[in-house]
Motif scaffolding. Structure first.
Motif, PDB file in Angstrom:
ATOM      1  N   MET A 134       0.733  -1.014   0.162  1.00  0.00           N
ATOM      2  CA  MET A 134       0.132   0.357  -0.375  1.00  0.00           C
ATOM      3  C   MET A 134       1.059   1.115  -0.103  1.00  0.00           C
ATOM      4  N   TYR A 135       1.473   1.213   1.231  1.00  0.00           N
ATOM      5  CA  TYR A 135       2.525   2.744   0.930  1.00  0.00           C
ATOM      6  C   TYR A 135       3.768   2.889  -0.905  1.00  0.00           C
ATOM      7  N   MET A 136       4.093   1.302  -1.105  1.00  0.00           N
ATOM      8  CA  MET A 136       4.641   1.625  -2.292  1.00  0.00           C
ATOM      9  C   MET A 136       3.926   2.467  -3.390  1.00  0.00           C
ATOM     10  N   VAL A 137       2.544   1.492  -3.746  1.00  0.00           N
ATOM     11  CA  VAL A 137       2.159   2.431  -4.623  1.00  0.00           C
ATOM     12  C   VAL A 137       1.100   3.625  -4.481  1.00  0.00           C
ATOM     13  N   LYS A 138       1.476   4.307  -3.643  1.00  0.00           N
ATOM     14  CA  LYS A 138       0.999   5.364  -3.390  1.00  0.00           C
ATOM     15  C   LYS A 138       2.693   6.602  -3.515  1.00  0.00           C
ATOM     16  N   ARG A 139       3.388   6.089  -3.302  1.00  0.00           N
ATOM     17  CA  ARG A 139       4.818   6.522  -2.854  1.00  0.00           C
ATOM     18  C   ARG A 139       5.372   5.998  -4.537  1.00  0.00           C
ATOM     19  N   HIS A 140       5.468   4.770  -4.603  1.00  0.00           N
ATOM     20  CA  HIS A 140       7.245   4.326  -5.682  1.00  0.00           C
ATOM     21  C   HIS A 140       5.983   3.270  -6.403  1.00  0.00           C
ATOM     22  N   ASP A 141       4.677   3.216  -7.391  1.00  0.00           N
ATOM     23  CA  ASP A 141       4.196   3.042  -7.864  1.00  0.00           C
ATOM     24  C   ASP A 141       4.843   1.475  -8.743  1.00  0.00           C
ATOM     25  N   LYS A 142       5.649   3.323  -9.791  1.00  0.00           N
ATOM     26  CA  LYS A 142       6.350   1.986 -11.081  1.00  0.00           C
ATOM     27  C   LYS A 142       7.461   0.861 -10.665  1.00  0.00           C
ATOM     28  N   LEU A 143       8.268   1.205  -9.690  1.00  0.00           N
ATOM     29  CA  LEU A 143       9.213   0.549  -9.009  1.00  0.00           C
ATOM     30  C   LEU A 143       8.543  -0.451  -8.544  1.00  0.00           C
ATOM     31  N   LEU A 144       7.454  -1.002  -7.277  1.00  0.00           N
ATOM     32  CA  LEU A 144       7.019  -1.882  -7.301  1.00  0.00           C
ATOM     33  C   LEU A 144       6.017  -2.361  -7.935  1.00  0.00           C
ATOM     34  N   ALA A 145       5.354  -1.856  -9.408  1.00  0.00           N
ATOM     35  CA  ALA A 145       5.045  -3.040 -10.503  1.00  0.00           C
ATOM     36  C   ALA A 145       6.299  -3.800 -11.473  1.00  0.00           C
ATOM     37  N   LYS A 146       7.477  -2.710 -11.591  1.00  0.00           N
ATOM     38  CA  LYS A 146       8.648  -3.462 -11.631  1.00  0.00           C
ATOM     39  C   LYS A 146       9.465  -4.881 -11.123  1.00  0.00           C
ATOM     40  N   GLY A 147       9.073  -4.760  -9.782  1.00  0.00           N
ATOM     41  CA  GLY A 147       9.733  -5.454  -8.550  1.00  0.00           C
ATOM     42  C   GLY A 147       9.036  -6.380  -8.861  1.00  0.00           C
ATOM     43  N   ILE A 148       8.063  -6.385  -9.250  1.00  0.00           N
ATOM     44  CA  ILE A 148       7.415  -7.549  -9.047  1.00  0.00           C
ATOM     45  C   ILE A 148       6.795  -8.284  -9.995  1.00  0.00           C
ATOM     46  N   ALA A 149       7.698  -7.561 -11.594  1.00  0.00           N
ATOM     47  CA  ALA A 149       6.905  -8.382 -12.847  1.00  0.00           C
ATOM     48  C   ALA A 149       8.860  -9.054 -12.788  1.00  0.00           C
ATOM     49  N   SER A 150       9.505  -8.540 -12.622  1.00  0.00           N
ATOM     50  CA  SER A 150      10.781  -9.384 -12.515  1.00  0.00           C
ATOM     51  C   SER A 150      11.049 -10.144 -11.233  1.00  0.00           C
ATOM     52  N   ALA A 151       9.980 -10.648 -10.557  1.00  0.00           N
ATOM     53  CA  ALA A 151      10.155 -11.381  -9.588  1.00  0.00           C
ATOM     54  C   ALA A 151       9.604 -12.474  -9.902  1.00  0.00           C
ATOM     55  N   HIS A 152       8.399 -12.224 -11.205  1.00  0.00           N
ATOM     56  CA  HIS A 152       8.201 -13.941 -11.283  1.00  0.00           C
ATOM     57  C   HIS A 152       8.196 -14.148 -12.686  1.00  0.00           C
ATOM     58  N   THR A 153       9.497 -13.788 -13.555  1.00  0.00           N
ATOM     59  CA  THR A 153      10.149 -13.841 -14.362  1.00  0.00           C
ATOM     60  C   THR A 153      10.940 -13.447 -15.020  1.00  0.00           C
ATOM     61  N   ALA A 154      12.705 -14.834 -15.474  1.00  0.00           N
ATOM     62  CA  ALA A 154      13.645 -14.057 -15.804  1.00  0.00           C
ATOM     63  C   ALA A 154      13.497 -13.936 -17.262  1.00  0.00           C
ATOM     64  N   GLU A 155      12.246 -14.010 -18.042  1.00  0.00           N
ATOM     65  CA  GLU A 155      12.725 -13.598 -19.687  1.00  0.00           C
ATOM     66  C   GLU A 155      12.029 -12.425 -19.755  1.00  0.00           C
ATOM     67  N   LYS A 156      12.841 -11.427 -20.509  1.00  0.00           N
ATOM     68  CA  LYS A 156      12.715 -10.447 -20.376  1.00  0.00           C
ATOM     69  C   LYS A 156      11.421 -10.151 -21.387  1.00  0.00           C
ATOM     70  N   HIS A 157      10.963 -10.494 -22.584  1.00  0.00           N
ATOM     71  CA  HIS A 157       9.774 -10.112 -22.931  1.00  0.00           C
ATOM     72  C   HIS A 157       8.390 -10.267 -22.150  1.00  0.00           C
ATOM     73  N   ILE A 158       8.109 -11.612 -21.337  1.00  0.00           N
ATOM     74  CA  ILE A 158       7.069 -11.669 -20.555  1.00  0.00           C
ATOM     75  C   ILE A 158       7.551 -10.547 -19.143  1.00  0.00           C
ATOM     76  N   ARG A 159       8.471 -10.673 -18.637  1.00  0.00           N
ATOM     77  CA  ARG A 159       8.416  -9.970 -17.794  1.00  0.00           C
ATOM     78  C   ARG A 159       8.323  -8.247 -18.556  1.00  0.00           C
ATOM     79  N   ASP A 160       8.314  -7.417 -19.484  1.00  0.00           N
ATOM     80  CA  ASP A 160       8.041  -6.582 -19.706  1.00  0.00           C
ATOM     81  C   ASP A 160       6.410  -6.291 -20.477  1.00  0.00           C
ATOM     82  N   MET A 161       6.046  -7.311 -20.585  1.00  0.00           N
ATOM     83  CA  MET A 161       4.758  -7.396 -20.680  1.00  0.00           C
ATOM     84  C   MET A 161       3.971  -7.174 -19.839  1.00  0.00           C
ATOM     85  N   LEU A 162       4.327  -7.956 -18.354  1.00  0.00           N
ATOM     86  CA  LEU A 162       3.270  -7.578 -16.993  1.00  0.00           C
ATOM     87  C   LEU A 162       3.803  -6.379 -16.802  1.00  0.00           C
ATOM     88  N   TYR A 163       4.992  -5.669 -16.517  1.00  0.00           N
ATOM     89  CA  TYR A 163       5.134  -4.772 -16.185  1.00  0.00           C
ATOM     90  C   TYR A 163       4.167  -3.344 -17.499  1.00  0.00           C
TER      91      TYR A 163
END
Length: 253
Positions: A134-163
């Motif tokens: 909740m804190y990250m959504v308010k302050r650093h939403d793009k960083l949170l999105a990038k972190g979640i996407a990166s945690a889910h896959t090492a495949e760059k095209h899937i990671r970028d799509m998720l982000y």
């Protein structure tokens, strides 16, 4: 892209194949793209992947949704597609919506699968994870999105799509989803569950401690532990998950 028209907007979804209907419900922000590795299931079943209200490509006037309202969205999509019964799969806190639906509409539910799910936030670690989100959504939403996407896959095209898909979520929706999940509980209602329940956890996922809770209230629950993975089973161990799901459908039919 097909959509279901609601009073407050349009719920977009992807649809594949035919046969037994399976609908997969995403956690906050991630949208339907998190199930990209499950699309091959559409070769065997009728697979439906919606973007819930406020997420992804769905277009809704409102931004704050309760768990019950999201369950009503699932019902609306099922009615729209003229599906009588569905096998519902909820990933992470998407499982809250799946549990709510099964308890509210058992006659429309074939079974439920929870992947990294929980009946309530039952640990300090999970509580902190929600509060930090909740804190990250308010302050650093793009960083949170990038972190979640990166945690889910090492495949760059899937990671970028998720982000990129996560950036489409309404920020108020994202924040409120975490808030709803933090305060959600169906623990006392679990004995009322009338459909088969299947649990999937990674062997390294701290959420697997919730197995004891489920077994206390739903003794007949079936559990699958996927080795060498934490929470992100559907993206990091998709073959194991998909094959197990195929076996579950065989059991049910």
């Amino acid at each position: 892209m097909p959509f279901c028209q609601l009073e407050y907007g349009k719920i977009y979804y992807d649809e594949y194949g035919d046969g037994v209907a399976i609908m997969m419900i995403h956690p906050p922000a991630m949208g339907r793209k998190v199930f990209s590795y499950q699309i091959p299931l559409g070769e065997k079943f009728h697979l439906i992947l919606p973007d819930l209200g406020g997420h992804g490509d769905s277009e809704t006037k409102k931004t704050m949704f309760s768990t019950k309202e999201y369950a009503q969205e699932i019902l609306a999509v099922l009615d729209h597609l003229q599906i009588d019964k569905v096998l519902l799969c909820g990933y992470s806190s998407g499982g809250n919506i799946v549990q709510e639906f099964a308890l509210s509409f058992p006659e429309r539910t074939r079974a439920i699968i929870l992947c990294g799910g929980f009946p309530k936030v039952h640990s300090y670690l999970l509580k902190y994870e929600h509060i930090a989100g909740m804190y990250m959504v308010k302050r650093h939403d793009k960083l949170l999105a990038k972190g979640i996407a990166s945690a889910h896959t090492a495949e760059k095209h899937i990671r970028d799509m998720l982000y990129q898909h996560m950036l489409k979520v309404d920020r108020q929706t994202w924040f409120y989803c975490y808030h709803e999940s933090l305060h959600f509980s169906c623990l006392e209602r679990l004995p009322e569950l009338k459909v088969p329940l299947y649990l999937f956890y990674g062997s390294r996922d701290f959420n697997n401690k919730h197995i004891r809770l489920y077994k206390k209230y739903v003794p007949q629950v079936q559990t699958f532990i996927i080795k060498k993975v934490a929470h992100q089973i559907i993206t990091k161990k998709p073959d194991e998950f998909n094959q197990a799901l195929i076996q579950i459908v065989k059991q049910l039919t």
